[in-house]
Design a protein around this motif. Structure first.
Motif, mmCIF file in Angstrom:
data_model
loop_
_atom_site.group_PDB
_atom_site.id
_atom_site.type_symbol
_atom_site.label_atom_id
_atom_site.label_comp_id
_atom_site.label_asym_id
_atom_site.label_seq_id
_atom_site.Cartn_x
_atom_site.Cartn_y
_atom_site.Cartn_z
ATOM 1 N N HIS A 84 0.837 -1.208 0.000
ATOM 2 C CA HIS A 84 0.000 0.000 0.000
ATOM 3 C C HIS A 84 0.868 1.252 0.000
ATOM 4 O O HIS A 84 0.595 2.206 -0.746
ATOM 5 C CB HIS A 84 -0.933 -0.020 1.214
ATOM 6 C CG HIS A 84 -1.896 1.110 1.226
ATOM 7 N ND1 HIS A 84 -1.642 2.299 1.850
ATOM 8 C CD2 HIS A 84 -3.127 1.238 0.661
ATOM 9 C CE1 HIS A 84 -2.662 3.117 1.684
ATOM 10 N NE2 HIS A 84 -3.571 2.497 0.976
ATOM 11 N N SER A 87 2.549 1.610 -3.442
ATOM 12 C CA SER A 87 1.559 2.006 -4.448
ATOM 13 C C SER A 87 1.239 3.496 -4.336
ATOM 14 O O SER A 87 1.184 4.212 -5.339
ATOM 15 C CB SER A 87 0.286 1.173 -4.275
ATOM 16 O OG SER A 87 -0.671 1.528 -5.223
ATOM 17 N N GLY A 88 1.036 3.977 -3.123
ATOM 18 C CA GLY A 88 0.776 5.402 -2.910
ATOM 19 C C GLY A 88 1.955 6.261 -3.320
ATOM 20 O O GLY A 88 1.788 7.323 -3.938
ATOM 21 N N TYR A 89 3.151 5.808 -3.016
ATOM 22 C CA TYR A 89 4.374 6.527 -3.381
ATOM 23 C C TYR A 89 4.492 6.648 -4.896
ATOM 24 O O TYR A 89 4.783 7.723 -5.426
ATOM 25 C CB TYR A 89 5.580 5.792 -2.799
ATOM 26 C CG TYR A 89 6.917 6.422 -3.118
ATOM 27 C CD1 TYR A 89 7.370 7.529 -2.415
ATOM 28 C CD2 TYR A 89 7.737 5.903 -4.113
ATOM 29 C CE1 TYR A 89 8.603 8.105 -2.685
ATOM 30 C CE2 TYR A 89 8.968 6.464 -4.396
ATOM 31 C CZ TYR A 89 9.397 7.565 -3.684
ATOM 32 O OH TYR A 89 10.612 8.126 -3.965
ATOM 33 N N ASP A 91 2.080 6.575 -7.058
ATOM 34 C CA ASP A 91 1.053 7.523 -7.510
ATOM 35 C C ASP A 91 1.517 8.968 -7.328
ATOM 36 O O ASP A 91 1.300 9.814 -8.204
ATOM 37 C CB ASP A 91 -0.261 7.310 -6.753
ATOM 38 C CG ASP A 91 -0.969 6.033 -7.158
ATOM 39 O OD1 ASP A 91 -0.659 5.467 -8.234
ATOM 40 O OD2 ASP A 91 -1.851 5.583 -6.388
ATOM 41 N N ILE A 92 2.163 9.252 -6.203
ATOM 42 C CA ILE A 92 2.657 10.603 -5.945
ATOM 43 C C ILE A 92 3.759 10.973 -6.932
ATOM 44 O O ILE A 92 3.761 12.083 -7.493
ATOM 45 C CB ILE A 92 3.154 10.739 -4.491
ATOM 46 C CG1 ILE A 92 1.979 10.682 -3.524
ATOM 47 C CG2 ILE A 92 3.961 12.024 -4.298
ATOM 48 C CD1 ILE A 92 2.357 10.516 -2.070
#
Length: 101
Positions: A84, A87-89, A91-92
């Motif tokens: 998670h 994945s967020g990293y 996206d950023i």
């Protein structure tokens, strides 16, 4: 050789996205040896180019997933948290690349 010539940030991000997708599609239940090898190579690329967080999360996931081979009751919680976060990293980073143009 300049860093930007050695690795293409966008290419590395695309590789990270592919790894994330492969792991998602497998449900973390089966991680193939070639995926683990791809992850290992990507850890080094991420560190070399300064995507340290991504490299750390990938390496942490590899360590946890390798434990799975030797465990009857594997706890997925650490891998899921790292997945998670990675994945967020990604996206950023994609958002920042798009902002640059």
């Amino acid at each position: 050789m300049e860093l930007e010539n050695k690795y293409n940030i966008k290419g590395i991000i695309e590789e990270l996205e592919q790894i994330i997708n492969d792991l998602f599609l497998s449900g973390l239940g089966i991680v193939y040896e070639n995926t683990m090898e791809d992850m290992k190579n990507l850890v080094e690329k991420c560190r070399d180019i300064g995507l340290t967080f991504a490299g750390e999360k990938l390496e942490d996931m590899m360590k946890e997933l390798s434990k799975k081979e030797h465990s009857v009751s594997f706890d997925y919680s650490k891998v899921v948290k790292d997945y998670h976060a990675l994945s967020g990293y990604v996206d950023i980073v994609i958002s920042k690349i798009e902002d640059l143009g």
